[in-house]
Design a protein around this motif. Structure first.
Motif, mmCIF file in Angstrom:
data_model
loop_
_atom_site.group_PDB
_atom_site.id
_atom_site.type_symbol
_atom_site.label_atom_id
_atom_site.label_comp_id
_atom_site.label_asym_id
_atom_site.label_seq_id
_atom_site.Cartn_x
_atom_site.Cartn_y
_atom_site.Cartn_z
ATOM 1 N N ARG A 88 0.838 -1.207 0.000
ATOM 2 C CA ARG A 88 0.000 0.000 0.000
ATOM 3 C C ARG A 88 0.871 1.255 0.000
ATOM 4 O O ARG A 88 0.633 2.193 -0.738
ATOM 5 N N ALA A 89 1.910 1.260 0.828
ATOM 6 C CA ALA A 89 2.792 2.437 0.935
ATOM 7 C C ALA A 89 3.547 2.691 -0.358
ATOM 8 O O ALA A 89 3.712 3.845 -0.765
ATOM 9 N N THR A 90 4.007 1.642 -1.017
ATOM 10 C CA THR A 90 4.789 1.834 -2.239
ATOM 11 C C THR A 90 3.921 2.235 -3.420
ATOM 12 O O THR A 90 4.443 2.570 -4.479
ATOM 13 N N ALA A 91 2.608 2.227 -3.248
ATOM 14 C CA ALA A 91 1.712 2.736 -4.281
ATOM 15 C C ALA A 91 1.572 4.251 -4.187
ATOM 16 O O ALA A 91 1.032 4.878 -5.099
ATOM 17 N N ASP A 92 2.074 4.847 -3.102
ATOM 18 C CA ASP A 92 2.071 6.303 -2.960
ATOM 19 C C ASP A 92 2.798 6.892 -4.172
ATOM 20 O O ASP A 92 3.870 6.402 -4.548
ATOM 21 N N PRO A 93 2.236 7.925 -4.797
ATOM 22 C CA PRO A 93 2.840 8.453 -6.025
ATOM 23 C C PRO A 93 4.327 8.810 -5.904
ATOM 24 O O PRO A 93 5.101 8.520 -6.814
ATOM 25 N N ALA A 155 6.842 -2.547 8.329
ATOM 26 C CA ALA A 155 6.308 -1.516 7.438
ATOM 27 C C ALA A 155 4.978 -0.945 7.922
ATOM 28 O O ALA A 155 4.704 0.230 7.707
ATOM 29 N N SER A 156 4.173 -1.754 8.595
ATOM 30 C CA SER A 156 2.873 -1.245 9.053
ATOM 31 C C SER A 156 3.028 -0.195 10.145
ATOM 32 O O SER A 156 2.106 0.580 10.393
ATOM 33 N N ARG A 157 4.184 -0.144 10.779
ATOM 34 C CA ARG A 157 4.427 0.850 11.819
ATOM 35 C C ARG A 157 5.356 1.967 11.357
ATOM 36 O O ARG A 157 5.699 2.850 12.133
ATOM 37 N N MET A 158 5.758 1.920 10.098
ATOM 38 C CA MET A 158 6.632 2.954 9.547
ATOM 39 C C MET A 158 5.775 4.064 8.954
ATOM 40 O O MET A 158 4.754 3.803 8.325
ATOM 41 N N SER A 159 6.217 5.277 9.155
ATOM 42 C CA SER A 159 5.490 6.405 8.576
ATOM 43 C C SER A 159 5.810 6.506 7.085
ATOM 44 O O SER A 159 6.794 5.946 6.603
ATOM 45 N N ARG A 160 4.979 7.249 6.401
ATOM 46 C CA ARG A 160 5.228 7.498 4.982
ATOM 47 C C ARG A 160 6.582 8.162 4.801
ATOM 48 O O ARG A 160 7.334 7.844 3.886
ATOM 49 N N ASP A 161 6.932 9.096 5.701
ATOM 50 C CA ASP A 161 8.222 9.786 5.621
ATOM 51 C C ASP A 161 9.385 8.823 5.837
ATOM 52 O O ASP A 161 10.420 8.941 5.184
ATOM 53 N N ASP A 162 9.219 7.864 6.760
ATOM 54 C CA ASP A 162 10.268 6.863 6.993
ATOM 55 C C ASP A 162 10.515 6.038 5.729
ATOM 56 O O ASP A 162 11.658 5.801 5.339
#
Length: 184
Positions: A88-93, A155-162
Motif C-alpha cells: 500500500r505504501a509503495t503505491a504512494d505516487p 512496514a505497518s508501523r513505519m510512517s510514509r516519511d520513513d
C-alpha cells in the motif's frame, strides 16, 4: 433515549463515524459511477502465490538490462500485514516514482518461509529477520544491497516519511551503482 414532545421515548441513532461515512461515500460514488473503486485486492494479495519465482527474477533481470535500471527483489507473503502495508505504501505516487525511475521490481512469495527457498537462498536469505525483505541487484545478478536486518519488516508501523527516506537511500545506492557501472 430522547423524549419527544409527545412524551414517547425513542432511540437516538449513534453518530456515523467519519471513517464509516467516508467509506460509505466512496462505495456510493463507485456504485453510482462517479468514482473508480480503489484496487484493494492489489494490497491484500500483493504476491502471486502461483508464480514461478525463478522466471519472475529472470524476467526482471532481462528488463533491467534493457532499461538500464537495477532490480528490486521484494520478498514477502500475502498473509503478512507488514507486506500488505508495504504494498500500500509503495503505491504512494512519490514512492512509486522513486521506485519506477530506478528499479525493475520482482515480487517473490515466500509463503510461511516454505515457498521459493531456492530463490531466497540464492540471494543470501534476506528474509531471516522478517518480511517484507528487499534485495537490490544489478542487471547481471550482483547483490548491491539487502535488508538483512529487517529494515522494512515493520512496514505497518513505519510512517510514509520513513519509507520515503528509505527509498531515497535506495535510490542513492542505485544511482551510485549506475555511475560505477557506467565507468566500467
Amino acid at each position: 433515549m430522547d423524549v419527544l414532545a409527545s412524551g414517547a421515548r425513542t432511540r437516538t441513532r449513534a453518530p456515523i463515524r467519519p471513517v464509516a461515512r467516508a467509506t460509505f461515500l466512496a462505495l456510493w460514488l463507485t456504485l453510482a459511477g462517479c468514482a473508480e473503486a480503489p484496487d484493494e485486492a492489489a494490497y491484500e494479495a500483493p504476491y502471486d502465490e502461483g508464480a514461478d519465482a525463478v522466471a519472475v527474477v529472470e524476467a526482471a533481470m532481462a528488463e533491467a538490462r534493457e532499461s538500464g535500471k537495477l532490480v528490486l527483489l521484494n520478498f514477502g507473503a500475502n498473509w503478512c500485514p507488514d507486506c500488505r502495508a508495504f504494498a500500500r505504501a509503495t503505491a504512494d505516487p512519490e514512492l512509486a516514482a522513486i521506485i519506477a525511475d530506478r528499479f525493475v521490481t520482482a515480487k517473490i512469495d515466500v509463503g510461511n518461509w516454505d515457498r521459493n527457498p531456492d530463490v531466497v537462498d540464492e540471494w543470501d536469505n534476506p528474509i531471516g529477520e522478517g518480511i517484507p525483505a528487499l534485495v537490490v541487484a544489478s542487471p547481471d545478478g550482483e547483490r548491491l544491497f539487502a535488508t538483512q536486518r529487517g529494515q522494512v519488516s515493520s512496514a505497518s508501523r513505519m510512517s510514509r516519511d520513513d519509507l520515503a527516506e528509505f527509498f531515497r537511500l535506495l535510490a542513492e545506492v542505485a544511482d551510485s551503482a549506475q555511475v560505477a557501472d557506467a565507468g566500467r
